[in-house]
Scaffold this motif. Structure first.
Motif, short mmCIF file in Angstrom:
data_model
loop_
_atom_site.label_atom_id
_atom_site.label_comp_id
_atom_site.label_asym_id
_atom_site.label_seq_id
_atom_site.Cartn_x
_atom_site.Cartn_y
_atom_site.Cartn_z
N GLN A 165 0.82 -1.21 0.00
CA GLN A 165 0.00 0.00 0.00
C GLN A 165 0.85 1.26 0.00
O GLN A 165 0.47 2.27 -0.62
CB GLN A 165 -0.94 0.01 1.21
N ASN A 166 2.00 1.25 0.67
CA ASN A 166 2.86 2.42 0.63
C ASN A 166 3.25 2.76 -0.81
O ASN A 166 3.36 3.93 -1.17
CB ASN A 166 4.11 2.19 1.47
N GLU A 167 3.50 1.73 -1.60
CA GLU A 167 3.83 1.94 -3.02
C GLU A 167 2.65 2.56 -3.76
O GLU A 167 2.82 3.46 -4.60
CB GLU A 167 4.23 0.62 -3.66
N VAL A 168 1.44 2.08 -3.47
CA VAL A 168 0.25 2.62 -4.12
C VAL A 168 0.06 4.09 -3.73
O VAL A 168 -0.22 4.94 -4.59
CB VAL A 168 -1.01 1.80 -3.75
N TYR A 169 0.21 4.40 -2.44
CA TYR A 169 0.12 5.79 -2.01
C TYR A 169 1.15 6.66 -2.74
O TYR A 169 0.84 7.78 -3.16
CB TYR A 169 0.34 5.89 -0.50
N THR A 170 2.36 6.14 -2.87
CA THR A 170 3.41 6.90 -3.56
C THR A 170 3.02 7.17 -5.01
O THR A 170 3.24 8.28 -5.53
CB THR A 170 4.74 6.13 -3.50
N ARG A 171 2.42 6.19 -5.65
CA ARG A 171 2.00 6.36 -7.05
C ARG A 171 0.90 7.40 -7.17
O ARG A 171 0.85 8.18 -8.13
CB ARG A 171 1.56 5.01 -7.63
N ILE A 172 -0.02 7.43 -6.20
CA ILE A 172 -1.10 8.41 -6.25
C ILE A 172 -0.54 9.82 -6.08
O ILE A 172 -0.89 10.74 -6.84
CB ILE A 172 -2.15 8.11 -5.15
N VAL A 173 0.34 10.00 -5.10
CA VAL A 173 0.94 11.31 -4.89
C VAL A 173 1.74 11.75 -6.10
O VAL A 173 1.68 12.91 -6.53
CB VAL A 173 1.82 11.29 -3.61
N ALA A 174 2.49 10.81 -6.71
CA ALA A 174 3.28 11.14 -7.90
C ALA A 174 2.38 11.53 -9.07
O ALA A 174 2.70 12.46 -9.83
CB ALA A 174 4.16 9.95 -8.29
N PHE A 175 1.25 10.85 -9.21
CA PHE A 175 0.29 11.20 -10.25
C PHE A 175 -0.20 12.63 -10.08
O PHE A 175 -0.27 13.41 -11.05
CB PHE A 175 -0.89 10.23 -10.22
N VAL A 176 -0.55 12.99 -8.85
CA VAL A 176 -1.06 14.33 -8.58
C VAL A 176 0.00 15.38 -8.89
O VAL A 176 -0.28 16.39 -9.56
CB VAL A 176 -1.53 14.44 -7.11
N ARG A 177 1.21 15.15 -8.44
CA ARG A 177 2.27 16.13 -8.67
C ARG A 177 2.59 16.28 -10.15
O ARG A 177 2.78 17.40 -10.65
CB ARG A 177 3.52 15.72 -7.89
N ARG A 178 2.63 15.16 -10.87
CA ARG A 178 2.94 15.24 -12.30
C ARG A 178 1.83 15.95 -13.07
O ARG A 178 2.09 16.77 -13.97
CB ARG A 178 3.16 13.83 -12.87
N ALA A 179 0.57 15.67 -12.71
CA ALA A 179 -0.56 16.34 -13.38
C ALA A 179 -0.47 17.84 -13.18
O ALA A 179 -0.64 18.62 -14.13
CB ALA A 179 -1.88 15.79 -12.84
N GLN A 180 -0.18 18.27 -11.96
CA GLN A 180 -0.08 19.71 -11.70
C GLN A 180 1.11 20.33 -12.43
O GLN A 180 1.01 21.43 -12.96
CB GLN A 180 0.02 19.95 -10.19
N MET A 181 2.22 19.61 -12.50
CA MET A 181 3.39 20.12 -13.23
C MET A 181 3.09 20.28 -14.72
O MET A 181 3.58 21.20 -15.37
CB MET A 181 4.58 19.17 -13.04
N ASP A 182 2.23 19.38 -15.25
CA ASP A 182 1.87 19.43 -16.67
C ASP A 182 0.73 20.39 -16.95
O ASP A 182 0.27 20.50 -18.10
CB ASP A 182 1.48 18.02 -17.15
N GLY A 183 0.24 21.09 -15.93
CA GLY A 183 -0.82 22.07 -16.13
C GLY A 183 -2.22 21.49 -16.12
O GLY A 183 -3.16 22.11 -16.63
#
Length: 345
Positions: free
Chosen positions: A144-162
């Motif tokens: 689950q820690n890996e899944v949480y990390t993937r969710i957070v990374a998704f959010v950050r990347r989406a925001q970086m991409d506008g």
């Protein structure tokens, strides 16, 4: 001699005055948790205080007996005890002791800790009636820690991409876990009306969640700084479709099988509130039952258990334990380790 167990409109156990998770209206039922496929309108129910709060928001006229976790209560010829299922806020398993036979019904359960509810507990039992939604070796969820990390990374990347990141989950349980995860990482959140209503009930139950305004109340500029947490149904609404530049992630164990496409999300991640195949086996090992009945999944899981040496049967419609196939098998004591780090992310 073990009491008679039947599966018809939920589970009935000889000597117990109420059914377990009846799926049609009945006089008296235990409600394991407040998801709509388990929480039907009955005359009376027994549930945890948290489930009672969520349930009565939908059915305010139903008579409720709220029983806290870890409290033994006498009902007719049976003694019962509720203990945490880890599935969502208020979710409970039930231990029924009838004439010295200990029967555990799990309801839906989750092994990994959930950010917004009590963790899973285990009880030794003679008979185990277990949910087996993901009772297939094909389902093996990442830690689950890996899944949480993937969710957070998704959010950050989406925001970086506008883009505005959108997390898609069911209104009750999954959405509140997503909100909690986002707020732990200092993201501001906005939600749809269904998620907002359930989240307020979580707050009333004592779950600490920060501000979650409705996305429809925010202007376009403010939305760009938010993470949206919405239900699958919201993705089809015109109000949501009018938001420009969104990127969505479906949070569910079903995303592992590609079913995210059916919900309209761009991507998926297996954040599940159920146990995967190996976790189901590990749960059995900890309970050490002599007999296992499986339900809420495929009949194949019981067959796989028999091949592993367990005395297991699938609970089909109109099932009766006195008509189940007698199986003389030696119960193997497997040593399948969970092998995961269960520290909260």
């Amino acid at each position: 001699m073990a009491p008679l167990i039947k599966y018809d409109n939920g589970i009935s156990i000889e000597g117990l005055e109420f059914r377990l998770d009846a799926h049609r209206k009945c006089d008296y039922s235990f409600v394991s948790h407040a998801h709509s496929d388990h929480a039907r309108r009955h005359t009376r129910i027994i549930a945890t205080p948290e489930t009672a709060l969520l349930y009565r928001d939908r059915y305010p006229q139903v008579s409720v007996r709220a029983v806290p976790l870890q409290r033994r209560v006498k009902f007719g010829k049976a003694t019962v005890e509720l203990f945490s299922a880890g599935h969502m806020l208020g979710s409970a398993q039930i231990l029924v002791d009838v004439g010295g036979t200990r029967i555990v019904y799990t309801g839906d359960f989750k092994v990994y800790p959930n950010l917004t509810c009590a963790p899973l507990e285990h009880k030794r039992c003679d008979i185990l009636i277990m949910e087996s939604t993901y009772g297939d070796p094909a389902y093996s969820f990442p830690p689950q820690n890996e899944v949480y990390t993937r969710i957070v990374a998704f959010v950050r990347r989406a925001q970086m991409d506008g883009y505005i990141p959108v997390l898609v989950g069911y209104a009750m349980g999954k959405s509140q876990e997503a909100i909690s995860l986002m707020q732990k990482h200092n993201f501001e959140v906005a939600v749809d009306p269904n998620v907002a209503g359930v989240t307020e009930l979580y707050r009333k139950a004592g779950v600490k969640l920060g501000s979650t305004p409705a996305y429809g109340d925010l202007d376009e500029q403010t939305l760009k700084s938010r993470v949206l947490v919405v239900t699958p149904q919201t993705l089809r609404k015109e109000e949501y479709k009018a938001i420009r530049r969104t990127r969505s992630l479906f949070l569910s164990g079903w995303s592992q099988s590609g079913r995210r496409r059916g919900f309209g999300a761009d991507l998926g991640v297996p954040l599940s509130d159920h146990a995967d195949f190996s976790q189901l086996i590990s749960y059995i090992e900890r309970c050490k039952p002599h007999k296992i009945y499986t339900l809420h999944g495929e009949a194949r899981f019981a067959k796989l258990l028999r091949e592993m040496g367990y005395d297991a049967e699938y609970m089909h419609k109109d099932f009766r334990s006195d008509q189940a196939t007698a199986r003389k098998v030696e119960l193997l004591r497997h040593k399948t380790a969970l092998g995961e780090n269960y520290e909260l992310f």
